[in-house]
Design a protein around this motif. Structure first.
Motif, short mmCIF file in Angstrom:
data_model
loop_
_atom_site.label_atom_id
_atom_site.label_comp_id
_atom_site.label_asym_id
_atom_site.label_seq_id
_atom_site.Cartn_x
_atom_site.Cartn_y
_atom_site.Cartn_z
N ARG A 30 -12.70 19.69 6.72
CA ARG A 30 -12.17 19.58 8.05
C ARG A 30 -12.78 18.26 8.64
O ARG A 30 -12.15 17.79 9.57
N ALA A 31 -14.00 18.19 8.33
CA ALA A 31 -14.66 16.67 8.81
C ALA A 31 -14.88 15.75 7.88
O ALA A 31 -15.51 15.74 6.79
N THR A 32 -13.95 14.89 7.92
CA THR A 32 -13.88 13.80 6.77
C THR A 32 -14.36 12.49 7.21
O THR A 32 -14.26 11.56 6.38
N THR A 33 -15.00 12.44 8.63
CA THR A 33 -15.64 10.94 9.00
C THR A 33 -16.84 11.68 9.64
O THR A 33 -17.09 12.56 10.31
N GLN A 34 -17.45 10.48 9.92
CA GLN A 34 -18.98 10.74 10.80
C GLN A 34 -18.55 11.29 12.00
O GLN A 34 -19.23 12.17 12.56
N LEU A 83 -18.45 15.70 16.00
CA LEU A 83 -17.49 16.41 16.78
C LEU A 83 -17.54 17.82 16.58
O LEU A 83 -17.64 18.82 17.48
N TRP A 84 -17.55 18.12 15.18
CA TRP A 84 -17.59 19.66 14.90
C TRP A 84 -19.14 20.24 15.21
O TRP A 84 -19.11 21.24 15.86
N THR A 85 -20.21 19.31 14.95
CA THR A 85 -21.53 19.81 15.60
C THR A 85 -21.44 19.98 17.14
O THR A 85 -21.95 21.13 17.36
N TRP A 86 -20.66 19.33 18.00
CA TRP A 86 -20.77 19.46 19.48
C TRP A 86 -19.92 20.74 19.62
O TRP A 86 -20.26 21.30 20.49
N MET A 124 -17.56 9.31 20.11
CA MET A 124 -15.99 8.49 20.02
C MET A 124 -16.52 6.84 20.29
O MET A 124 -15.38 6.03 20.27
N ARG A 125 -17.58 6.67 20.48
CA ARG A 125 -17.77 5.26 20.92
C ARG A 125 -17.29 4.58 22.18
O ARG A 125 -17.23 3.62 22.36
N LYS A 126 -16.81 5.67 22.86
CA LYS A 126 -16.55 5.33 24.43
C LYS A 126 -17.63 4.74 25.30
O LYS A 126 -17.51 4.08 26.14
#
Length: 498
Positions: free
Chosen positions: A140-144, A149-152, A252-254
């Motif tokens: 389900r988590a395919t990117t860093q 975000l799953w961790t959060w 998200m690099r915002k």
């Protein structure tokens, strides 16, 4: 031979440095008041020494020990402790303070909760549950970004206790985030800056129970209504709100990488190690090669965590009882599946407990340092000095900034609540200030300090769970903590006038 000579020289220099520090402490103390109650600005000396020492040496353990010794020297003069040699008095007093710290109920609670949480994590890993969860999450988590975000999200869900939060989320998500080349400092920031704020904002947590009792003890909340008054303060716990929602913005690099976090990201991008140097000392997973069962099942992790959360909540949000119930459950649960023998179960529990020794040692030293600071009235002096001649409008921001600084130095958020709330509540009442906002400022300062202090319980536990050196974790998290604190300070200033 040359390297040996250098090593001997370095060792000799260490001894000389320590001797000079102790001699300076004895010398300076000669010019101080003999009564610890009258130390006033002198009470800042151990805190200033600790910050300077850590800044130049990057050695937290030695810094805590030496800073505690310096504080003990300040209050162990024969004039104040009775007859006897000064050095003998200092040694005896240090021994007594260490014994008092070890006998403290909070330390006993830490040893039970953190030690057995280490056992629970090791048992879950041995059962294959953690690996199965990692495989499930990887689909389900395919990117860093999605992994973090799953961790959060997981950190928000496990809101019962920040120790449970950091240890569980860190242990579950390290393998997955490693897969996507995530610096351990980045993972530690996400785990730490999610756990404590979530626990401080959701009233079904150990934080809420503890804070509610303190509010009742200080007679702001009527008996039995502490939780209601805690909930009243939640909307004004600005630092916790900002810190919690700043995390996904950074993911998200915002919000850009800055300072030590930027260096960590660049290190990994250039092919460097995921963990900063020295992390293996505190990493509870370091050097472990767990042999997994033939069949790994995700419920071997999910069910124990549900049992841990449910039992903790059911037992009046008592984390110590919750971990005991969970260990007992795991014994039957894994035995019935044939995953391990009774002897293996005990061995794994001991191994997991042993993995928590360094984090527990660091926390004992932090509590010892806080105990010494209490004896020299460090926090009392700072609060009374900072709140002199201020108006009710400025009370929230002054309380937040002052206690954020003291908490950054002492690193014991709950301990600070015990000291600060009996001062802040009557002060706000006498000044005609909004007590709810003033109390929220104290809570916010506690969360801030638990994040940015090099040796706070939250910092150490998160570092152990994510395999990241605690000093590097603090340095990478500090800019974001200060960012959230700056915004929180502006909001406390604003609500003070409206």
């Amino acid at each position: 031979m040359k390297n040996s000579a250098n090593a001997i020289s370095a060792s000799q220099w260490t001894v000389i440095s320590v001797a000079l520090i102790l001699a300076a402490a004895f010398g300076i103390t000669c010019f101080m008041p003999t009564n610890p109650d009258d130390l006033q600005a002198f009470s800042l000396i151990p805190a200033i020494f600790l910050l300077v020492y850590i800044f130049f040496t990057k050695r937290v353990v030695e810094g805590l020990v030496l800073a505690s010794v310096v504080g003990v020297i300040m209050i162990s003069r024969p004039e104040t402790t009775g007859e006897g040699m000064w050095m003998t008095n200092a040694f005896a007093m240090f021994s007594d303070f260490l014994l008092e710290t070890m006998m403290d109920e909070d330390i006993a609670w830490l040893i039970i909760v953190c030690g057995l949480m280490g056992s629970i994590i090791s048992l879950i890993e041995k059962s294959g549950g953690a690996h199965a969860f990692g495989e499930w999450a990887a689909k389900r988590a395919t990117t860093q970004k999605s992994a973090l975000l799953w961790t959060w999200v997981l950190g928000v869900i496990i809101f019962v206790d920040d120790y449970l939060n950091s240890l569980t989320v860190g242990a579950c998500m390290t393998e997955l985030t490693d897969k996507y080349k995530t610096p351990r400092e980045f993972l530690a920031y996400v785990v730490d800056s999610t756990g404590a704020p979530a626990c401080a904002l959701i009233p079904i947590s150990t934080w809420a129970v503890f804070a509610s009792k303190i509010l009742e003890t200080n007679k702001w909340a009527p008996p039995g209504e502490g939780l209601y008054y805690f909930i009243k303060a939640i909307p004004y716990d600005f630092y916790a709100w900002i810190a919690l929602f700043l995390v996904p913005m950074v993911i998200m690099r915002k919000v850009p990488f800055v300072g030590a976090m930027k260096e960590a990201v660049e290190r990994v991008e250039k092919g460097g190690p995921l963990a900063p140097p020295g992390s293996e000392r505190i990493d509870i997973h370091a050097g472990k090669k767990t042999q997994l069962p033939a069949k790994i099942r995700i419920y071997n992790m999910v069910i124990p965590i549900i049992v841990l959360i449910a039992s903790t909540v059911a037992l009046d949000v008592n984390m110590a009882q919750g971990v005991l119930v969970t260990v007992a459950f795991l014994f039957a649960f894994y035995q019935l599946q044939g995953l391990m023998s009774a002897e293996e179960f005990v061995d794994i529990c001991l191994e997991g407990f042993k993995n928590m020794i360094l984090p527990l040692f660091l926390m004992v030293l932090a509590f010892l340092f806080a105990h010494v600071n209490a004896k020299i009235h460090f926090t009392d002096y700072v609060i009374h000095t900072a709140t002199q001649a201020i108006t009710p409008n400025f009370l929230p921001i002054v309380v937040f900034i002052t206690l954020s600084i003291t908490e950054f130095i002492t690193g014991t958020n709950w301990g600070m609540y015990v000291i600060a709330l009996p001062i802040v509540i009557p002060l706000a009442q006498n000044m005609g200030a909004d007590v709810t906002i003033a109390v929220a400022a104290v809570f916010s300062a506690g969360v801030f300090g638990s994040h940015v202090c090099f040796y706070s319980d939250a910092t150490v536990i998160t570092s152990a769970a994510t395999g990241c050196d605690n000093l590097r974790h603090s340095l990478t998290q500090l800019p974001y903590g200060l960012m959230a604190a700056g915004m929180a300070a502006c909001m406390f200033l604003a609500v003070g006038f409206f």
